[in-house]
Design a protein around this motif. Structure first.
Motif, mmCIF file in Angstrom:
data_model
loop_
_atom_site.group_PDB
_atom_site.id
_atom_site.type_symbol
_atom_site.label_atom_id
_atom_site.label_comp_id
_atom_site.label_asym_id
_atom_site.label_seq_id
_atom_site.Cartn_x
_atom_site.Cartn_y
_atom_site.Cartn_z
ATOM 1 N N LEU A 163 0.515 -1.154 -0.049
ATOM 2 C CA LEU A 163 0.053 0.127 -0.319
ATOM 3 C C LEU A 163 0.258 0.868 0.182
ATOM 4 N N LEU A 164 0.668 1.866 -1.239
ATOM 5 C CA LEU A 164 1.790 3.518 -1.267
ATOM 6 C C LEU A 164 0.236 4.848 -0.813
ATOM 7 N N LYS A 175 5.454 2.973 2.720
ATOM 8 C CA LYS A 175 4.850 1.893 2.224
ATOM 9 C C LYS A 175 5.114 0.888 2.311
ATOM 10 N N VAL A 176 3.550 0.541 2.748
ATOM 11 C CA VAL A 176 2.697 -0.094 3.444
ATOM 12 C C VAL A 176 2.544 -2.134 3.151
ATOM 13 N N VAL A 184 -4.209 0.104 8.852
ATOM 14 C CA VAL A 184 -3.848 1.528 8.426
ATOM 15 C C VAL A 184 -5.008 1.915 8.951
ATOM 16 N N VAL A 185 -5.145 3.317 9.071
ATOM 17 C CA VAL A 185 -5.970 4.267 9.132
ATOM 18 C C VAL A 185 -6.068 5.452 8.855
ATOM 19 N N VAL A 191 -6.176 11.293 1.562
ATOM 20 C CA VAL A 191 -4.760 10.859 1.732
ATOM 21 C C VAL A 191 -5.192 9.578 0.544
ATOM 22 N N PRO A 192 -4.364 10.142 -0.323
ATOM 23 C CA PRO A 192 -4.818 9.076 -1.827
ATOM 24 C C PRO A 192 -3.524 8.270 -1.125
ATOM 25 N N HIS A 193 -3.767 6.539 -1.561
ATOM 26 C CA HIS A 193 -3.160 5.487 -1.851
ATOM 27 C C HIS A 193 -3.250 4.849 -3.043
ATOM 28 N N GLU A 194 -2.407 3.942 -2.961
ATOM 29 C CA GLU A 194 -2.582 2.652 -4.329
ATOM 30 C C GLU A 194 -2.120 1.634 -3.796
#
Ligand code: OGA
Ligand code: MN
Length: 223
Positions: A163-164, A175-176, A184-185, A191-194
């Motif tokens: 997860l970015l 970077k998860v 993750v919260v 909060v953009p993520h990918e």
């Protein structure tokens, strides 16, 4: 109450006023997101993994983008498959109960007025991804707080599927690794993520706390 799960995994309301909730509240106030390894009782994580891996292919459906009339399947945006959680399964019920504790704890600390919570399992088969997005557009959704919980044992860097999390300037700030027990919260509208392409099957539970946007006693909008 939660038959079939070890007693140690039970969530007693009184025992869940965890320091963890302070950490989550502080993280949201500070950076808008927080990453917590081993957030839930390990026995609960294991029960959830057992549950999601026992579901057959027919239990999942391809995930879409948008809701109701805006709903569309778009393989270029995301290619995971989902199944909504319910209270009939003990492990799912226990997860939802934990999130109810979090909901109340966040409301007490941050006065966000979180009203309810919805969550689905997500299965990313090898090659599946979810391009950069935010979960809610400002003022257009009642999803305000997102959670993602991971169920993958022994996940390696080469397994992909990280997860970015992006910051304001489009740089990757976190970077998860989608490792079993990590929660993750983050704020849904900022909060953009990918999700990078997974190289092996990857399981997560994505969920959203919502505020009550109801009109005439109808909970709005539905999923
Ligand atoms: C989502 C999402 C992230 C993940 O479902 O909206 O961003 O790591 N999921 O599964
Ligand atoms: Mn998302």
């Amino acid at each position: 109450m939660y038959e079939g799960l070890p007693v140690s995994a039970e969530i007693a309301a009184s025992s869940v006023e965890l320091p963890l909730f302070d950490v989550i509240a502080d993280g949201l106030t500070g950076r808008g997101f927080v990453v917590l390894p081993l957030a839930l009782p390990p026995a609960l994580s294991e029960a959830l993994l057992l549950r999601v891996t026992s579901l057959g292919d027919e239990a999942f459906r391809r995930a879409g983008v948008g809701r109701e009339r805006d709903f569309q399947l778009n393989r270029f945006v995301r290619s995971d498959e989902i199944r909504w959680l319910g209270s009939a399964d003990p492990a799912e019920a226990q997860y939802l109960a934990w999130m109810e504790q979090l909901r109340q704890a966040i409301n007490r600390r941050l006065f966000m007025g979180l009203f309810d919570y919805e969550a689905h399992f997500a299965r990313y088969l090898p090659g599946a991804f979810y391009k950069k997005h935010i979960d809610a557009f400002k003022g257009r959704s009642n999803r305000v707080l997102s959670t993602v919980f991971y169920l993958n044992g022994g996940w390696q860097e080469a397994d992909g599927g990280q997860l970015l999390i992006y910051g304001d300037d489009d740089s990757v700030v976190s970077k998860v690794t989608p490792l079993m027990g990590t929660l993750v919260v983050f704020l849904s509208d900022s909060v953009p993520h990918e999700v990078l392409a997974a190289q092996r099957t990857r399981y997560s539970i994505a969920g959203w706390f919502r505020v009550n946007g109801s009109i005439n006693a109808q909970i709005d909008p539905p999923r």
